[in-house]
Scaffold this motif. Sequence first.
Motif, PDB file in Angstrom:
ATOM      1  N   SER A 292      -3.540  12.265 -15.557  1.00 47.43           N
ATOM      2  CA  SER A 292      -2.313  11.813 -14.903  1.00 47.43           C
ATOM      3  C   SER A 292      -2.633  11.041 -13.635  1.00 47.43           C
ATOM      4  O   SER A 292      -1.926  10.088 -13.290  1.00 47.43           O
ATOM      5  N   CYS A 293      -3.703  11.415 -12.931  1.00 42.01           N
ATOM      6  CA  CYS A 293      -4.086  10.658 -11.730  1.00 42.01           C
ATOM      7  C   CYS A 293      -4.491   9.234 -12.113  1.00 42.01           C
ATOM      8  O   CYS A 293      -4.085   8.268 -11.467  1.00 42.01           O
ATOM      9  N   VAL A 294      -5.313   9.125 -13.185  1.00 44.44           N
ATOM     10  CA  VAL A 294      -5.760   7.794 -13.618  1.00 44.44           C
ATOM     11  C   VAL A 294      -4.551   6.947 -14.044  1.00 44.44           C
ATOM     12  O   VAL A 294      -4.438   5.774 -13.671  1.00 44.44           O
ATOM     13  N   PHE A 295      -3.630   7.566 -14.801  1.00 47.34           N
ATOM     14  CA  PHE A 295      -2.441   6.817 -15.226  1.00 47.34           C
ATOM     15  C   PHE A 295      -1.639   6.370 -14.008  1.00 47.34           C
ATOM     16  O   PHE A 295      -1.106   5.257 -13.970  1.00 47.34           O
ATOM     17  N   GLY A 296      -1.530   7.257 -13.011  1.00 45.22           N
ATOM     18  CA  GLY A 296      -0.775   6.919 -11.801  1.00 45.22           C
ATOM     19  C   GLY A 296      -1.357   5.692 -11.130  1.00 45.22           C
ATOM     20  O   GLY A 296      -0.645   4.752 -10.785  1.00 45.22           O
ATOM     21  N   VAL A 297      -2.695   5.677 -10.959  1.00 42.37           N
ATOM     22  CA  VAL A 297      -3.340   4.524 -10.321  1.00 42.37           C
ATOM     23  C   VAL A 297      -3.080   3.268 -11.143  1.00 42.37           C
ATOM     24  O   VAL A 297      -2.708   2.220 -10.604  1.00 42.37           O
TER      25      VAL A 297
ATOM     26  N   ALA B 106       0.813  -1.227   0.000  1.00 40.22           N
ATOM     27  CA  ALA B 106       0.000   0.000   0.000  1.00 40.22           C
ATOM     28  C   ALA B 106       0.845   1.275   0.000  1.00 40.22           C
ATOM     29  O   ALA B 106       0.572   2.183  -0.784  1.00 40.22           O
ATOM     30  N   PRO B 107       1.904   1.379   0.832  1.00 39.00           N
ATOM     31  CA  PRO B 107       2.702   2.619   0.769  1.00 39.00           C
ATOM     32  C   PRO B 107       3.338   2.848  -0.594  1.00 39.00           C
ATOM     33  O   PRO B 107       3.397   3.993  -1.064  1.00 39.00           O
ATOM     34  N   ARG B 108       3.797   1.779  -1.240  1.00 39.60           N
ATOM     35  CA  ARG B 108       4.394   1.956  -2.558  1.00 39.60           C
ATOM     36  C   ARG B 108       3.353   2.408  -3.566  1.00 39.60           C
ATOM     37  O   ARG B 108       3.609   3.255  -4.418  1.00 39.60           O
ATOM     38  N   PHE B 109       2.168   1.813  -3.463  1.00 40.22           N
ATOM     39  CA  PHE B 109       1.067   2.206  -4.354  1.00 40.22           C
ATOM     40  C   PHE B 109       0.764   3.700  -4.180  1.00 40.22           C
ATOM     41  O   PHE B 109       0.762   4.462  -5.148  1.00 40.22           O
ATOM     42  N   TRP B 110       0.561   4.123  -2.951  1.00 42.85           N
ATOM     43  CA  TRP B 110       0.167   5.517  -2.721  1.00 42.85           C
ATOM     44  C   TRP B 110       1.306   6.480  -3.031  1.00 42.85           C
ATOM     45  O   TRP B 110       1.070   7.585  -3.538  1.00 42.85           O
ATOM     46  N   GLY B 111       2.525   6.077  -2.720  1.00 43.62           N
ATOM     47  CA  GLY B 111       3.664   6.932  -3.047  1.00 43.62           C
ATOM     48  C   GLY B 111       3.691   7.235  -4.539  1.00 43.62           C
ATOM     49  O   GLY B 111       3.894   8.375  -4.951  1.00 43.62           O
ATOM     50  N   GLY B 112       3.455   6.205  -5.355  1.00 45.53           N
ATOM     51  CA  GLY B 112       3.445   6.398  -6.799  1.00 45.53           C
ATOM     52  C   GLY B 112       2.249   7.213  -7.254  1.00 45.53           C
ATOM     53  O   GLY B 112       2.375   8.111  -8.088  1.00 45.53           O
ATOM     54  N   VAL B 113       1.079   6.921  -6.673  1.00 46.59           N
ATOM     55  CA  VAL B 113      -0.138   7.616  -7.090  1.00 46.59           C
ATOM     56  C   VAL B 113      -0.031   9.116  -6.786  1.00 46.59           C
ATOM     57  O   VAL B 113      -0.477   9.956  -7.566  1.00 46.59           O
ATOM     58  N   ILE B 114       0.610   9.453  -5.663  1.00 43.53           N
ATOM     59  CA  ILE B 114       0.770  10.876  -5.325  1.00 43.53           C
ATOM     60  C   ILE B 114       1.809  11.527  -6.241  1.00 43.53           C
ATOM     61  O   ILE B 114       1.654  12.676  -6.659  1.00 43.53           O
ATOM     62  N   SER B 115       2.865  10.788  -6.572  1.00 49.71           N
ATOM     63  CA  SER B 115       3.949  11.376  -7.364  1.00 49.71           C
ATOM     64  C   SER B 115       3.527  11.682  -8.804  1.00 49.71           C
ATOM     65  O   SER B 115       3.938  12.688  -9.379  1.00 49.71           O
ATOM     66  N   MET B 116       2.723  10.785  -9.369  1.00 52.59           N
ATOM     67  CA  MET B 116       2.444  10.849 -10.809  1.00 52.59           C
ATOM     68  C   MET B 116       1.876  12.187 -11.282  1.00 52.59           C
ATOM     69  O   MET B 116       2.418  12.785 -12.218  1.00 52.59           O
ATOM     70  N   PRO B 117       0.790  12.723 -10.681  1.00 52.66           N
ATOM     71  CA  PRO B 117       0.258  13.991 -11.194  1.00 52.66           C
ATOM     72  C   PRO B 117       1.261  15.132 -11.050  1.00 52.66           C
ATOM     73  O   PRO B 117       1.323  16.011 -11.923  1.00 52.66           O
ATOM     74  N   LEU B 118       2.042  15.118  -9.965  1.00 54.51           N
ATOM     75  CA  LEU B 118       3.035  16.175  -9.774  1.00 54.51           C
ATOM     76  C   LEU B 118       4.090  16.098 -10.874  1.00 54.51           C
ATOM     77  O   LEU B 118       4.494  17.121 -11.443  1.00 54.51           O
ATOM     78  N   LEU B 119       4.526  14.888 -11.189  1.00 50.82           N
ATOM     79  CA  LEU B 119       5.520  14.727 -12.247  1.00 50.82           C
ATOM     80  C   LEU B 119       4.964  15.190 -13.593  1.00 50.82           C
ATOM     81  O   LEU B 119       5.654  15.849 -14.368  1.00 50.82           O
TER      82      LEU B 119
ATOM     83  N   VAL C 143      -0.672   2.526 -13.447  1.00 52.98           N
ATOM     84  CA  VAL C 143       0.723   2.062 -13.469  1.00 52.98           C
ATOM     85  C   VAL C 143       1.115   1.479 -12.102  1.00 52.98           C
ATOM     86  O   VAL C 143       1.735   0.419 -12.022  1.00 52.98           O
ATOM     87  N   CYS C 144       0.733   2.157 -11.026  1.00 51.31           N
ATOM     88  CA  CYS C 144       1.133   1.679  -9.698  1.00 51.31           C
ATOM     89  C   CYS C 144       0.453   0.361  -9.372  1.00 51.31           C
ATOM     90  O   CYS C 144       1.078  -0.525  -8.777  1.00 51.31           O
ATOM     91  N   LEU C 145      -0.824   0.229  -9.762  1.00 47.65           N
ATOM     92  CA  LEU C 145      -1.503  -1.040  -9.510  1.00 47.65           C
ATOM     93  C   LEU C 145      -0.798  -2.163 -10.261  1.00 47.65           C
ATOM     94  O   LEU C 145      -0.509  -3.222  -9.700  1.00 47.65           O
ATOM     95  N   ILE C 146      -0.495  -1.920 -11.538  1.00 45.35           N
ATOM     96  CA  ILE C 146       0.188  -2.940 -12.331  1.00 45.35           C
ATOM     97  C   ILE C 146       1.543  -3.272 -11.702  1.00 45.35           C
ATOM     98  O   ILE C 146       1.928  -4.429 -11.571  1.00 45.35           O
ATOM     99  N   ALA C 147       2.262  -2.234 -11.276  1.00 42.62           N
ATOM    100  CA  ALA C 147       3.609  -2.451 -10.730  1.00 42.62           C
ATOM    101  C   ALA C 147       3.568  -3.291  -9.461  1.00 42.62           C
ATOM    102  O   ALA C 147       4.291  -4.285  -9.349  1.00 42.62           O
ATOM    103  N   VAL C 148       2.719  -2.925  -8.495  1.00 38.59           N
ATOM    104  CA  VAL C 148       2.700  -3.699  -7.248  1.00 38.59           C
ATOM    105  C   VAL C 148       2.117  -5.089  -7.488  1.00 38.59           C
ATOM    106  O   VAL C 148       2.582  -6.074  -6.911  1.00 38.59           O
ATOM    107  N   PHE C 149       1.133  -5.180  -8.396  1.00 41.28           N
ATOM    108  CA  PHE C 149       0.514  -6.475  -8.673  1.00 41.28           C
ATOM    109  C   PHE C 149       1.513  -7.432  -9.313  1.00 41.28           C
ATOM    110  O   PHE C 149       1.648  -8.581  -8.884  1.00 41.28           O
ATOM    111  N   GLU C 150       2.236  -6.946 -10.322  1.00 36.13           N
ATOM    112  CA  GLU C 150       3.221  -7.810 -10.982  1.00 36.13           C
ATOM    113  C   GLU C 150       4.310  -8.235  -9.992  1.00 36.13           C
ATOM    114  O   GLU C 150       4.769  -9.368 -10.016  1.00 36.13           O
TER     115      GLU C 150
END
Lengths: 268, 160, 283
Positions: free
Chosen positions: A210-215, A149-162, A217-224
């Motif tokens: 960007s928020c949708v993409f963040g969710v 969960a922390p990795r997921f949220w860390g990515g989801v928060i970062s993505m729109p800012l990036l 990508v992060c879901l795919i990343a942690v799931f894989e």
Amino acid sequence: MPADALGRGVRRLGAGTINAVVRIGYAARFFVAILTHSPQSILRVGLTTREIYFAGVLSLVIILLSGLFVGMVLALQGFDVLEKYGAGDSLGVFVALSLVRELGPVVAGLLFASRAGSAITAEIGLMKTTDQLAAMEMMAVDPLSRIVAPRFWGGVISMPLLAALFSVMGVFGAYIVGVRLIGADSGTFWGNMRAGVGFWPDITNGIIKSCVFGVAVCLIAVFEGYTAKPTAEGVATATTRTVVIGSLAILALDFVLTVFMFRGMGAK
Amino acid sequence: MNRTTIDFWVGIFVLIGIGAVVFLALRVGNLTSLTTTPSYRLEAHFDNIGGLKLRAPVKAAGVAVGRVDRIQLDPRSYEAVVTMRIDNGYQFSKDTIASILTSGLLGEVYIGLAVGGDPQMLADGGQIGKTQSAVVLEKLISQFMFDKASSAPAPAGAAK
Amino acid sequence: MAHLKHRASSVAFDAQSANAVELKGVTFGYDRRRPVLAAIDMTIPRGKVVAIMGASGSGKTTILRLIGGQLRPVKGRVVVAGQSVADLDRAGLFGLRRRVGMLFQFGALFTDLTVFENIAFPMRELTDLPDELIRDLVLMKLNAVGLRGSAQLKPSELSGGMARRVALARAIALDPMLVMYDEPFAGLDPISLGVVGQLIRRMNDALGSTSVVVTHDIYESLKIVDYIYFVSEGRVIAKGTPDEVRASTDPFVRQFVDGEPDGPVPFHVRARPLAAEFAAHAG
């Protein structure tokens, strides 16, 4: 035996389809599980902060540089085409709309998937391979709350800012090339940009994308990472899959979102 | 990596990230001109608005003074009703002419205001009486060919 | 543990029961035809160090997973501290695991944390102890395994033997009633191996806990354990104290103790006769 080969092909297609559907269903359940295991990563801010550092801060350099270059190329190409139709004044609008609506979220998302997404998958996959996740479970600590969960949220928060930083750097790049080098008028560049780009819906739509993409990508990343085969080869495959599936998901979602947003704008 | 170092960098990252969004909103987008500049509404009826879009600029003597706020079709007269938001700092006389113009062959479409000599000024919600519709290229061409064929002069445009 | 942070589970664990772990007719398999374990009976008395031995792939690790509740038996009962593991819900299971330490094969240390933080991890996650107390406890545990000087190193900077000792310190961080060791001797040089073996024995006696050691290292085990179970192909085929094992005439035990390549555990994987194989190729 052609009939035999055909049968085998059909069977393989069937098995592949079933496997894909099962995995998508599993990923959806995994998503729900992450959400229900999220309170800890919100309450213990330090856990998520650390992941924002790894997903966001460490992606800054590549995002900023890419944004700058994309903006500069856009200005060169755009000015050339626009000037042919006597619309060189619209350079600012052209660049800003391209970046804010499309290139910012999409290119930043693709870079994010290959830079941060693959790192998340590799890290979680390696923790699984070396029994670190099992060890955590045996210590009565849920790896979903503590690791995933922390990795997921860390990515989801970062993505729109990036993505926003990418767009801003792109606009600056276009300004440098368009105004400073080619010689478009600075006032027209900014003035027409402000006239042609709306906070609502252009910029907000870009942020939503960007928020949708963040969710995704992060879901795919942690799931894989979490479902990777616990071998060196399995982690390597999972990392590749994150980049490939993540990138495809971004492009497909971009199309779907653009259809809805464009329709929304047309109806106004 | 030290905990405080991470916190510091994440703080910087979030700050410049939010700064980027604010920059997009204020410098790239037009959030300020919508919210901070006080404005009033003017209305104008056109036979044809051509390619006029929402948020297109309204200009007087080439200076942007406002923005197109709403475009509707009058269900009875079948005319286009365009509502503009004009910055409070600018006043226009009652006999102002509004025309739909294009900058360049394929440039943006905007509304040009030509001020008349009437001492009375238009108030909020006021209507601009004299308008000039968009020049539609196909119409021009057919008119030109019609002129050639009949040699009968016809007024260009559709001044009301 | 008076300081446990989370809601205490309603399940009562009887730490005073005579047997720390009991397996009664436990059968487990991922598919029906090839059971990994078939009707295993095992008793692990409180305060003892018990070894489970067998060749690789004989189902030893599966037994640990069943005790820890990571797997559920198809048939039979796994009883830990008087409580059937299969009957526990998630909260009960986590309650059980707080009282059980486990040392994984190759340590499974958290690679992103220092040695100190690795051992502090269960304390920080599961208790409300203040930082100073955690610091003292961690240094005590590290001192017990002789690695107080390596507190600030990363796991990647440790040798295999040191990593194993850190993992041991982490396994006993919360003074568990039961410690499980999965191949604690694998891949260690003889000196480290002796050190880890002695630590397992010493920790068990000092903490008054119970230890289950899954291993295939017969010599080290004979030195430190109280009782040995031999497992092969999912069955307990021999058991006894170290003295009984040394004196045993059982062919399997002899093969294991003497390290014979062939015996009841065959050298060759089952196949058709060599001559037939060659004939098939020739024809």
